[in-house]
Scaffold this motif. Structure first.
Motif, short mmCIF file in Angstrom:
data_model
loop_
_atom_site.label_atom_id
_atom_site.label_comp_id
_atom_site.label_asym_id
_atom_site.label_seq_id
_atom_site.Cartn_x
_atom_site.Cartn_y
_atom_site.Cartn_z
N THR A 105 0.66 -1.65 0.17
CA THR A 105 0.52 -0.53 -0.14
C THR A 105 0.61 1.23 0.21
O THR A 105 0.20 2.31 -1.00
CB THR A 105 -0.92 0.09 1.48
OG1 THR A 105 -2.09 -0.71 0.73
CG2 THR A 105 -1.34 1.24 1.65
N ARG A 108 2.08 1.81 -3.81
CA ARG A 108 1.27 1.77 -4.71
C ARG A 108 2.18 3.48 -3.80
O ARG A 108 0.91 4.67 -4.95
CB ARG A 108 0.38 1.56 -4.28
CG ARG A 108 0.28 -0.17 -5.25
CD ARG A 108 -1.14 -0.78 -4.83
NE ARG A 108 -1.63 -0.78 -4.12
CZ ARG A 108 -1.14 -2.40 -3.32
NH1 ARG A 108 -0.51 -3.09 -3.55
NH2 ARG A 108 -1.94 -2.69 -2.13
N ASP A 112 1.79 6.53 -6.71
CA ASP A 112 0.71 7.39 -7.45
C ASP A 112 0.47 8.80 -6.67
O ASP A 112 -0.03 9.44 -7.71
CB ASP A 112 -0.86 6.61 -6.82
CG ASP A 112 -1.56 5.57 -7.64
OD1 ASP A 112 -0.27 5.28 -8.66
OD2 ASP A 112 -1.53 4.52 -7.38
N ALA A 131 -8.40 5.92 2.04
CA ALA A 131 -7.73 4.10 1.80
C ALA A 131 -9.14 3.44 2.13
O ALA A 131 -10.02 3.89 2.31
CB ALA A 131 -6.78 3.27 2.88
N PRO A 177 -10.83 -2.45 -4.99
CA PRO A 177 -9.34 -1.98 -5.90
C PRO A 177 -9.45 -1.29 -7.06
O PRO A 177 -8.44 -0.71 -7.24
CB PRO A 177 -8.59 -3.66 -5.56
CG PRO A 177 -9.69 -4.38 -4.92
CD PRO A 177 -10.95 -4.39 -4.57
N THR A 178 -10.42 -1.72 -8.01
CA THR A 178 -9.76 -1.44 -9.08
C THR A 178 -10.65 -0.35 -9.13
O THR A 178 -10.56 0.55 -10.48
CB THR A 178 -10.39 -2.80 -10.46
OG1 THR A 178 -11.84 -2.59 -10.00
CG2 THR A 178 -9.34 -3.50 -9.98
N TRP A 233 -8.88 6.53 -2.94
CA TRP A 233 -8.08 6.39 -3.52
C TRP A 233 -8.47 4.53 -2.84
O TRP A 233 -7.46 4.02 -2.40
CB TRP A 233 -6.97 6.43 -3.41
CG TRP A 233 -5.70 7.95 -3.95
CD1 TRP A 233 -7.21 8.74 -4.65
CD2 TRP A 233 -5.36 8.64 -4.22
NE1 TRP A 233 -6.10 10.01 -5.28
CE2 TRP A 233 -5.27 9.16 -5.21
CE3 TRP A 233 -3.85 8.09 -4.07
CZ2 TRP A 233 -4.61 10.42 -5.43
CZ3 TRP A 233 -2.49 8.49 -4.60
CH2 TRP A 233 -3.25 9.95 -5.23
N PRO A 234 -9.37 3.77 -3.80
CA PRO A 234 -9.25 2.37 -3.34
C PRO A 234 -8.28 1.68 -3.79
O PRO A 234 -8.18 -0.03 -3.08
CB PRO A 234 -10.97 2.35 -4.00
CG PRO A 234 -10.75 2.99 -5.17
CD PRO A 234 -10.30 4.49 -4.39
N GLN A 235 -7.28 2.10 -4.69
CA GLN A 235 -6.04 0.79 -4.53
C GLN A 235 -5.03 1.38 -3.53
O GLN A 235 -4.57 0.39 -3.15
CB GLN A 235 -5.18 1.61 -5.72
CG GLN A 235 -4.29 3.26 -5.59
CD GLN A 235 -4.97 4.34 -6.06
OE1 GLN A 235 -6.51 3.93 -5.70
NE2 GLN A 235 -4.33 5.11 -6.38
N LEU A 236 -5.38 1.74 -2.20
CA LEU A 236 -4.70 1.98 -1.30
C LEU A 236 -5.39 0.88 -0.13
O LEU A 236 -6.48 1.46 -0.08
CB LEU A 236 -4.51 3.76 -0.84
CG LEU A 236 -3.59 4.16 -1.87
CD1 LEU A 236 -3.79 5.47 -1.14
CD2 LEU A 236 -2.24 4.05 -1.60
N ARG A 237 -4.71 0.00 0.84
CA ARG A 237 -5.75 -0.84 1.03
C ARG A 237 -6.03 -0.97 2.76
O ARG A 237 -3.92 -1.10 2.79
CB ARG A 237 -6.24 -1.79 0.24
CG ARG A 237 -5.89 -2.18 -0.67
CD ARG A 237 -7.79 -1.74 -1.23
NE ARG A 237 -8.97 -2.21 -0.66
CZ ARG A 237 -10.00 -2.73 -1.17
NH1 ARG A 237 -10.37 -1.54 -2.26
NH2 ARG A 237 -10.67 -3.71 -1.14
#
Length: 337
Positions: A105, A108, A112, A131, A177-178, A233-237
């Motif tokens: 995370t 990323r 980004d 996140a 996530p996408t 930013w859903p790519q951050l988990r």
């Protein structure tokens, strides 16, 4: 081997008497691409201070508080430590001792966010990122689900009046996530990335006197009122292994509802504005009252008592830890952060 950092990232973790959870969280965080980790120990009594003193990772900074300031006091102190002084981080990420970034995370985030200006404070500058937060089983963590402020968006307010609180929350699809980034008004202090410009440039700090609950909501609203953007930013988990919420969104232990309602008065005022505030508070009060029905019959009266005391003290503008509450009515109970 980690790639060279594109921007300095500091993590701020607040802990109180949860050494087992902190051990796991800190191990996971130090495996990530983070420049500094500020652990704020809220005067723990379970050996946390000794354990932290024995750690030797050069990125670790320990801030030992003399008394428990709750989550709000801890995050305020931690953010000041990370963003103050001669070497402030470009970005800070805030979270509890029972939460952690999922692998990759922070890497990323660095990739980004490489083109973002962490010192930007002009209208529309990006001041905070949220996140997507899930429980360890992978389902959405409801207490950390971001949202819009319905009082700032007429269509959202209309949907909320018809369909309830879920109408101003982001959806499960938004948290995939996408999914693409999307605008927010409110996010929780679990996986909350805040810029140096917001903290140092505009002087935005959490309100330490809130002690527990609502500090992240009020901080989000004030950041947005200052003209900064906030995005999911859903790519951050992140994962949050929390047991705070019981059935029906009732806090465990029940004394926490006092702080939820006390600080909720100020949230209603800031979210709705002075004219709509009385109606907004009446709506929130009805929601809190109905949640009490999820308590067992023997605990329902305590829930309602804590609720009414919180409302009363919120309207009076009280802040800080309620020592009478902790010292008499609920002596065995202790705040969890």
């Amino acid at each position: 081997m980690r790639s060279a950092p594109v921007t300095t990232l500091a993590a701020v973790i607040v802990t109180y008497n949860r050494l087992d959870a902190l051990r796991q969280t800190l191990s996971r965080v130090l495996d990530e691409a983070v420049d500094r980790v500020h652990v704020v120990d809220n005067a723990s009594t379970d050996g946390t201070a000794d354990w932290l003193a024995a750690q030797d990772d050069p990125r670790l900074r320990v801030l030992q508080l003399s008394e428990n300031g709750g989550g709000a006091g801890g995050f305020t102190a931690g953010l000041e430590a990370a963003m103050g002084g001669a070497d402030p981080a470009a970005w800070c990420v805030l979270f509890d001792d029972d939460a952690w970034p999922q692998p990759g995370t922070f890497e990323r985030f660095r990739r980004d966010a490489a083109d973002l200006d962490p010192d930007a404070t002009g209208p529309g500058a990006l001041g905070a990122l949220a996140a997507a937060v899930s429980y360890p089983n992978g389902t959405v963590c409801e207490m950390n689900r971001p949202n819009l402020n319905p009082f700032w968006h007429a269509p959202v307010l209309a949907r909320t009046l018809l369909g309830g609180r879920s109408q101003f929350k982001v959806t499960d699809a938004d948290l995939a996530p996408t999914a693409p980034p999307r605008s927010l008004d409110v996010a929780s202090f679990v996986g909350f990335f805040v810029s140096r410009g917001a903290v140092r440039g505009l002087g935005l700090r959490p309100e330490a006197g809130l002690f527990l609950y609502g500090d992240d909501v009020l901080y989000s609203l004030r950041l947005r009122r200052a003209g900064l953007r906030m995005e999911l930013w859903p790519q951050l988990r992140f994962t949050h292994d929390c047991g705070t919420m019981g059935e029906g969104f009732v806090y465990r232990p029940l004394w926490k509802i006092y702080y939820h309602c006390r600080n909720g008065v100020q949230i209603a005022r800031e979210a709705a504005g002075p004219i709509v505030f009385p109606a907004a508070l009446a709506y929130y009060t009805l929601v809190w009252w109905r949640r009490g029905r999820c308590c067992s019959p023997e605990s329902r009266s305590l829930y309602r008592r804590m609720m009414w005391e919180g409302l009363r003290d919120g309207l009076r503008g009280h802040r800080g830890r309620n020592d009478r509450l902790h010292g008499t009515v609920l002596a065995p109970a202790r705040p969890n952060r």
